[in-house]
Write a protein that holds these residues in place. Structure first.
Motif, PDB file in Angstrom:
ATOM      1  N   VAL A  51      33.981  40.124  40.807  1.00  0.00           N
ATOM      2  CA  VAL A  51      35.052  40.984  41.319  1.00  0.00           C
ATOM      3  C   VAL A  51      35.158  40.830  42.837  1.00  0.00           C
ATOM      4  N   LYS A  52      36.384  40.707  43.318  1.00  0.00           N
ATOM      5  CA  LYS A  52      36.654  40.541  44.747  1.00  0.00           C
ATOM      6  C   LYS A  52      37.207  41.844  45.332  1.00  0.00           C
ATOM      7  N   PRO A  53      36.748  42.261  46.504  1.00  0.00           N
ATOM      8  CA  PRO A  53      37.241  43.487  47.137  1.00  0.00           C
ATOM      9  C   PRO A  53      38.761  43.488  47.337  1.00  0.00           C
ATOM     10  N   ARG A  54      39.347  42.347  47.572  1.00  0.00           N
ATOM     11  CA  ARG A  54      40.794  42.284  47.828  1.00  0.00           C
ATOM     12  C   ARG A  54      41.620  42.678  46.598  1.00  0.00           C
ATOM     13  N   TRP A  55      41.003  42.724  45.422  1.00  0.00           N
ATOM     14  CA  TRP A  55      41.711  43.107  44.204  1.00  0.00           C
ATOM     15  C   TRP A  55      41.834  44.621  44.044  1.00  0.00           C
ATOM     16  N   ALA A  56      41.147  45.386  44.854  1.00  0.00           N
ATOM     17  CA  ALA A  56      41.063  46.838  44.655  1.00  0.00           C
ATOM     18  C   ALA A  56      42.422  47.528  44.749  1.00  0.00           C
ATOM     19  N   LYS A  57      43.215  47.199  45.750  1.00  0.00           N
ATOM     20  CA  LYS A  57      44.504  47.883  45.937  1.00  0.00           C
ATOM     21  C   LYS A  57      45.435  47.608  44.760  1.00  0.00           C
ATOM     22  N   GLY A  58      45.511  46.364  44.343  1.00  0.00           N
ATOM     23  CA  GLY A  58      46.361  46.017  43.201  1.00  0.00           C
ATOM     24  C   GLY A  58      45.872  46.667  41.915  1.00  0.00           C
ATOM     25  N   THR A  59      44.562  46.725  41.752  1.00  0.00           N
ATOM     26  CA  THR A  59      43.991  47.367  40.569  1.00  0.00           C
ATOM     27  C   THR A  59      44.307  48.855  40.573  1.00  0.00           C
ATOM     28  N   ALA A  60      44.202  49.485  41.726  1.00  0.00           N
ATOM     29  CA  ALA A  60      44.529  50.910  41.827  1.00  0.00           C
ATOM     30  C   ALA A  60      45.992  51.155  41.458  1.00  0.00           C
ATOM     31  N   LYS A  61      46.880  50.280  41.944  1.00  0.00           N
ATOM     32  CA  LYS A  61      48.305  50.420  41.597  1.00  0.00           C
ATOM     33  C   LYS A  61      48.526  50.231  40.099  1.00  0.00           C
ATOM     34  N   ARG A  62      47.820  49.273  39.515  1.00  0.00           N
ATOM     35  CA  ARG A  62      47.967  49.013  38.080  1.00  0.00           C
ATOM     36  C   ARG A  62      47.465  50.199  37.255  1.00  0.00           C
ATOM     37  N   VAL A  63      46.330  50.777  37.652  1.00  0.00           N
ATOM     38  CA  VAL A  63      45.798  51.947  36.955  1.00  0.00           C
ATOM     39  C   VAL A  63      46.778  53.118  37.078  1.00  0.00           C
TER      40      VAL A  63
END
Length: 163
Positions: free
Chosen positions: A120-132
Motif C-alpha cells: 500500500v502506498k500513502p499517495r493512495w489514501a486520498k483517493g481511497t477516502a473519496k471512494r469509501v
C-alpha cells in the motif's frame, strides 16, 4: 528546527482545551456531573476547561466520555483533521461512525489485502477516502430508496393502498 503549522506545544494545549470546553458546554451536563463521571476533581476539571491546566490524554478521554461524546473519535478527529471538525461533529452519529470505521479498518485491511498489505502506498489514501465516501453515499441512497418503496402506504401483501 521549526515546528509545522498547528502542532506547536501551545497550539496543541489550546486546541485540546477548546475541544474539551466545547464538549462540556454542548453536552447539557453540569461540570460537576462530568467531573464525577470522568473521576476528576471539580477544581482540576474547571482549570482544564478554562485552559489554565493541560489535560493528560487519559483525562481528555475521560472528560469526553463524561460529556457523552465519543472520546476516541473526537480526539482522533482533533489529531488527524482539526479542532473545528472535531467540534462540528460533536455528539453526532457521524463521530460514532468515524470511531468505528477507524477501529475496524486495520483488521479489514489485513483481511482484504493479505500478503499485499505492505504494498500500500500513502499517495493512495486520498483517493481511497473519496471512494469509501462515495460507496457510503450510494449505500445511504439505496437505503433511502428502499425505505421509500416499503413505506409508500401500499399493502403489497393484500394488494390494497392506504385509505
Amino acid at each position: 528546527m521549526t515546528e509545522p503549522d498547528g502542532i506547536s506545544e501551545a497550539q496543541i494545549k489550546a486546541g485540546v482545551s477548546k475541544l474539551l470546553h466545547e464538549a462540556a458546554s454542548t453536552s447539557g451536563r453540569s461540570q460537576v456531573c462530568i467531573a464525577r463521571d470522568a473521576e476528576i476533581d471539580r477544581g482540576t476539571m474547571r482549570r482544564i476547561l478554562a485552559g489554565k491546566r493541560e489535560a493528560t490524554v487519559s483525562e481528555a478521554l475521560r472528560i469526553l466520555y463524561g460529556t457523552g461524546a465519543s472520546p476516541h473519535a473526537h480526539l482522533l478527529l482533533y489529531l488527524v483533521a482539526d479542532q473545528d471538525r472535531a467540534s462540528l461533529w460533536m455528539q453526532t452519529d457521524l463521530a460514532l461512525f468515524f470511531e468505528q470505521l477507524v477501529r475496524h479498518l486495520p483488521d479489514a485491511l489485513e483481511a482484504q489485502l493479505g500478503d499485499h498489505l505492505h504494498d500500500v502506498k500513502p499517495r493512495w489514501a486520498k483517493g481511497t477516502a473519496k471512494r469509501v465516501a462515495r460507496l457510503l453515499a450510494e449505500h445511504i441512497d439505496y437505503l433511502a430508496q428502499k425505505d421509500a418503496l416499503l413505506g409508500d402506504g401500499f399493502d403489497r401483501k393484500n394488494g390494497v393502498g392506504d385509505a
